[in-house]
Design a protein around this motif. Structure first.
Motif, PDB file in Angstrom:
ATOM      1  N   THR A  68      -0.769  11.941 -16.218  1.00 31.58           N
ATOM      2  CA  THR A  68       0.032  11.004 -17.021  1.00 31.58           C
ATOM      3  C   THR A  68       0.295   9.716 -16.252  1.00 31.58           C
ATOM      4  N   SER A  69       0.611   9.846 -14.967  1.00 28.53           N
ATOM      5  CA  SER A  69       0.884   8.613 -14.207  1.00 28.53           C
ATOM      6  C   SER A  69      -0.382   7.767 -14.098  1.00 28.53           C
ATOM      7  N   GLY A  70      -1.543   8.428 -14.024  1.00 29.67           N
ATOM      8  CA  GLY A  70      -2.809   7.691 -13.966  1.00 29.67           C
ATOM      9  C   GLY A  70      -3.039   6.915 -15.254  1.00 29.67           C
ATOM     10  N   ALA A 110       3.362  11.236  -0.571  1.00 33.57           N
ATOM     11  CA  ALA A 110       2.643  10.047  -1.056  1.00 33.57           C
ATOM     12  C   ALA A 110       2.202  10.241  -2.508  1.00 33.57           C
ATOM     13  N   GLU A 111       1.741  11.463  -2.837  1.00 32.01           N
ATOM     14  CA  GLU A 111       1.285  11.698  -4.211  1.00 32.01           C
ATOM     15  C   GLU A 111       2.435  11.545  -5.211  1.00 32.01           C
ATOM     16  N   PHE A 112       3.587  12.148  -4.902  1.00 36.69           N
ATOM     17  CA  PHE A 112       4.707  12.042  -5.848  1.00 36.69           C
ATOM     18  C   PHE A 112       5.273  10.626  -5.890  1.00 36.69           C
ATOM     19  N   ALA A 113       5.330   9.950  -4.738  1.00 41.07           N
ATOM     20  CA  ALA A 113       5.832   8.568  -4.727  1.00 41.07           C
ATOM     21  C   ALA A 113       4.943   7.710  -5.625  1.00 41.07           C
ATOM     22  N   SER A 114       3.636   7.876  -5.467  1.00 42.21           N
ATOM     23  CA  SER A 114       2.674   7.111  -6.262  1.00 42.21           C
ATOM     24  C   SER A 114       2.842   7.416  -7.755  1.00 42.21           C
ATOM     25  N   ALA A 115       2.945   8.702  -8.070  1.00 36.81           N
ATOM     26  CA  ALA A 115       3.030   9.111  -9.477  1.00 36.81           C
ATOM     27  C   ALA A 115       4.309   8.590 -10.127  1.00 36.81           C
ATOM     28  N   TYR A 116       5.445   8.802  -9.473  1.00 34.49           N
ATOM     29  CA  TYR A 116       6.715   8.399 -10.105  1.00 34.49           C
ATOM     30  C   TYR A 116       6.837   6.882 -10.220  1.00 34.49           C
ATOM     31  N   GLN A 117       6.268   6.153  -9.245  1.00 37.41           N
ATOM     32  CA  GLN A 117       6.276   4.695  -9.364  1.00 37.41           C
ATOM     33  C   GLN A 117       5.531   4.287 -10.636  1.00 37.41           C
ATOM     34  N   ALA A 118       4.358   4.907 -10.857  1.00 37.00           N
ATOM     35  CA  ALA A 118       3.570   4.567 -12.050  1.00 37.00           C
ATOM     36  C   ALA A 118       4.266   5.026 -13.337  1.00 37.00           C
ATOM     37  N   VAL A 136      -3.657   2.235   0.472  1.00 40.22           N
ATOM     38  CA  VAL A 136      -2.687   2.909  -0.408  1.00 40.22           C
ATOM     39  C   VAL A 136      -1.286   2.312  -0.202  1.00 40.22           C
ATOM     40  N   GLU A 137      -0.916   2.098   1.051  1.00 39.43           N
ATOM     41  CA  GLU A 137       0.426   1.547   1.305  1.00 39.43           C
ATOM     42  C   GLU A 137       0.562   0.137   0.720  1.00 39.43           C
ATOM     43  N   ASP A 138      -0.495  -0.661   0.835  1.00 42.39           N
ATOM     44  CA  ASP A 138      -0.457  -2.017   0.244  1.00 42.39           C
ATOM     45  C   ASP A 138      -0.260  -1.942  -1.259  1.00 42.39           C
ATOM     46  N   VAL A 139      -0.986  -1.015  -1.901  1.00 41.29           N
ATOM     47  CA  VAL A 139      -0.854  -0.874  -3.365  1.00 41.29           C
ATOM     48  C   VAL A 139       0.578  -0.450  -3.702  1.00 41.29           C
ATOM     49  N   PHE A 140       1.112   0.502  -2.928  1.00 41.17           N
ATOM     50  CA  PHE A 140       2.498   0.956  -3.165  1.00 41.17           C
ATOM     51  C   PHE A 140       3.444  -0.246  -3.157  1.00 41.17           C
ATOM     52  N   ARG A 141       3.335  -1.065  -2.100  1.00 38.29           N
ATOM     53  CA  ARG A 141       4.268  -2.203  -1.960  1.00 38.29           C
ATOM     54  C   ARG A 141       4.037  -3.216  -3.074  1.00 38.29           C
ATOM     55  N   ARG A 142       2.767  -3.455  -3.381  1.00 31.86           N
ATOM     56  CA  ARG A 142       2.455  -4.437  -4.432  1.00 31.86           C
ATOM     57  C   ARG A 142       3.062  -4.016  -5.766  1.00 31.86           C
ATOM     58  N   ARG A 143       3.124  -2.710  -5.982  1.00 33.84           N
ATOM     59  CA  ARG A 143       3.675  -2.235  -7.265  1.00 33.84           C
ATOM     60  C   ARG A 143       5.192  -2.100  -7.235  1.00 33.84           C
ATOM     61  N   GLY A 144       5.806  -2.545  -6.130  1.00 36.29           N
ATOM     62  CA  GLY A 144       7.272  -2.608  -6.082  1.00 36.29           C
ATOM     63  C   GLY A 144       7.943  -1.439  -5.398  1.00 36.29           C
ATOM     64  N   THR A 158      -3.252  10.056  -4.697  1.00 34.30           N
ATOM     65  CA  THR A 158      -2.444   8.861  -4.952  1.00 34.30           C
ATOM     66  C   THR A 158      -3.246   7.977  -5.895  1.00 34.30           C
ATOM     67  N   GLU A 159      -2.667   6.846  -6.276  1.00 36.29           N
ATOM     68  CA  GLU A 159      -3.400   5.869  -7.088  1.00 36.29           C
ATOM     69  C   GLU A 159      -3.497   4.619  -6.236  1.00 36.29           C
ATOM     70  N   PRO A 160      -4.610   4.287  -5.599  1.00 38.18           N
ATOM     71  CA  PRO A 160      -5.906   4.949  -5.640  1.00 38.18           C
ATOM     72  C   PRO A 160      -5.950   6.227  -4.791  1.00 38.18           C
ATOM     73  N   GLU A 161      -6.973   7.044  -5.081  1.00 39.26           N
ATOM     74  CA  GLU A 161      -7.133   8.295  -4.331  1.00 39.26           C
ATOM     75  C   GLU A 161      -7.872   8.053  -3.008  1.00 39.26           C
ATOM     76  N   ILE A 162      -7.642   8.972  -2.062  1.00 41.08           N
ATOM     77  CA  ILE A 162      -8.432   8.976  -0.814  1.00 41.08           C
ATOM     78  C   ILE A 162      -9.150  10.318  -0.772  1.00 41.08           C
ATOM     79  N   ALA A 163     -10.465  10.296  -0.607  1.00 41.29           N
ATOM     80  CA  ALA A 163     -11.193  11.568  -0.489  1.00 41.29           C
ATOM     81  C   ALA A 163     -11.965  11.574   0.824  1.00 41.29           C
ATOM     82  N   THR A 164     -12.000  12.731   1.469  1.00 40.26           N
ATOM     83  CA  THR A 164     -12.660  12.835   2.774  1.00 40.26           C
ATOM     84  C   THR A 164     -13.486  14.114   2.866  1.00 40.26           C
TER      85      THR A 164
END
Ligand SMILES: Cc1cc2nc3c(=O)[nH]c(=O)nc-3n(C[C@H](O)[C@H](O)[C@H](O)COP(=O)(O)OP(=O)(O)OC[C@H]3O[C@@H](n4cnc5c(N)ncnc54)[C@H](O)[C@@H]3O)c2cc1C
Length: 440
Positions: free
Chosen positions: A57-59, A184-192, A218-226, A347-353
């Protein structure tokens, strides 16, 4: 009726347990799964499945955010989340998935006993007053969220990740304590989803275990989105205050919010299992030590999943469980290879390794060439309006296959990718690593 190949008792019905049960039943063993809280385990009922459903849903919310840039006019009011409906979807989907697991086990003839199991001898498991004797026991009891002494969850304002879905509303101001994968996943989701999020991290940056470049994106995107990201800030306590919660940091600063989510690690469910009775000594972190075919120190007793602390992932738990059964039942088995595990931070965006880490390359531990490919040149990314690639969790499969099958850069480079596609960047990266034959 044919004699069963062996009697197997599995304690715990999460991926470590139920995947093992399916393998053992397929191989002709008589299998009993003892489970306390519901088939599918915490993975299906409270952790992995619910969190990824919430993230679906957050995506969608994040995608709607970018709709105008793609020429979509979508009314004047911004989309908002119907929290009760979202949470009830999350719970229903988890229950349905648990039902699917129950159905699969039943179809394979696996017996399921409800209750807490414990070892009362090297190969005897007790459930209540009943005792079951086995040839092989598998312990797959999982883990539970760690709590801080100064921040006891109350299920209302101070929450673990398992208590989110019982809230009747979205947290207006969510303080997430811990910036590892779950935080990080929940922070990203709830922000969205529309919450105002503060992420409290004791480390310099979010996702300290991940590749530094990717974590910075990811951290830059977090900050950019407030989002407010507090680095080098260790939370000491969280207390309900008025209609909210106050989190106190080590240096005395305080942060106010409506809710606080604790994501400070997991502790294994290994207490009260009678492991000593079976001759197993736990390690310092109370995990069950196992080798690469899931054997514990006690003959005939195997362990899989989070209770072993090997790598707390559903895919690893499932593989450990399967390997345990293949080994126990005398099948050919490949020991667990952690360097082949593909994983994703959702997270949004995702990191895969997958494979060796950037850190191993930088430190000289792994001999490798590095290639970075900006998506700005990928036609599909431009069409879709992507600045960072979404769905790294899906893109990683090609690379994972290459790691597993020892494919060379040349083999990857000669593989067709669809044009236009994001995965085209993977074959392009391989091409940029090709060297003329004379260089060998
Ligand atoms: C928020 C969150 C999100 C996650 N997301 C992902 C993800 O996206 N991808 C991923 O790969 N992993 C993810 N994980 C990790 C994943 O959930 C775990 O690695 C996985 O659940 C481990 O499986 P398991 O079988 O070891 O344990 P569990 O899934 O915890 O199952 C263990 C079961 O054993 C039962 N049990 C415990 N003690 C007893 C007893 N004495 N008798 C009987 N039964 C008992 C428990 O009740 C439980 O049902 C996530 C974890 C969290 C916390």
């Amino acid at each position: 009726m044919d004699e069963p190949r062996a009697r197997i008792v599995i304690i715990g019905g999460g991926p470590g347990g139920y995947e093992a049960a399916l393998v053992a039943a397929q191989l002709g063993a008589q299998v009993t799964v003892v489970d306390r809280d519901g088939l599918g385990g915490a993975c299906v009922l409270t952790d992995c499945v619910p969190s990824k459903t919430l993230i679906a849903t957050s995506g969608m919310m994040a995608a709607l955010d970018g709709a105008a840039a793609l020429g979509i006019r979508s009314g004047t009011a911004a989309a908002t989340v119907d929290a009760p409906r979202l949470y009830s979807r999350v719970r229903a989907l988890a229950r349905a998935q648990s039902g699917d697991v129950a159905g699969r086990l039943a179809a394979e003839g696996v017996e399921v006993r409800s209750g807490a199991g414990r070892l009362v001898g090297p190969r005897t498991v007790a459930v209540g007053d009943a005792e079951i004797t086995a040839d092989i026991v598998l312990v797959a009891t999982g883990a539970q969220p760690r709590v801080l002494p100064g921040a006891m969850p109350d299920g209302e304002r101070i929450l673990t990740c398992r208590q989110l879905y019982d809230l009747g509303e979205l947290p207006q101001e969510l303080i997430v304590v811990g910036s590892g994968v779950t935080g990080a996943e929940f922070a990203s989701a709830y922000q969205a989803l529309g919450s105002q999020v503060t992420l409290v991290s004791s480390r310099d940056r979010v996702l300290p275990q991940e590749d530094a470049d990717a974590a910075m994106v990811v951290e830059d995107v977090f900050r950019r989105r407030g989002m407010t990201v507090l680095g080098r800030s260790r939370a000491m306590s969280a207390k309900p205050s008025g209609d909210g919660v106050t989190v106190t940091l080590e240096d005395g600063r305080t942060v106010r919010g409506s809710h606080c989510l604790l994501t400070v690690g997991m502790v294994p469910n290994t207490g009260g299992l009678g492991l000593e009775a079976a001759g197993i000594t736990l390690d310092g972190g109370e995990f069950i030590p196992v080798d690469r075919v899931s054997r514990t120190t006690a003959p005939g007793v195997y362990a899989a999943g989070d209770c072993t602390g090997v790598m707390m992932l559903a895919s690893v738990a499932a593989m450990q469980g399967r390997i345990a059964m293949w080994h126990a039942l005398g099948e050919a088995v490949q020991p667990l290879r952690l360097s082949h595990v593909a994983m994703t931070v959702f997270t949004e965006p995702e990191i895969a390794t997958v494979g060796v880490s950037q850190q191993a390359v930088t430190s000289g531990e792994a001999d490798a060439l590095v290639v970075k490919l900006p998506l700005a040149t990928n036609a599909r990314a431009k069409m879709q309006g992507f600045r960072v690639a979404p769905r790294a969790s899906e893109l990683i499969l090609g690379v994972s296959l290459a790691v597993e099958q020892h494919l060379t850069v040349d083999q990857m480079a000669h593989t067709f990718a669809v044009y236009p596609s994001l995965s085209g960047s993977i074959t392009e990266a391989a091409r940029s690593l090709m060297r003329p034959a004379d260089d060998d």
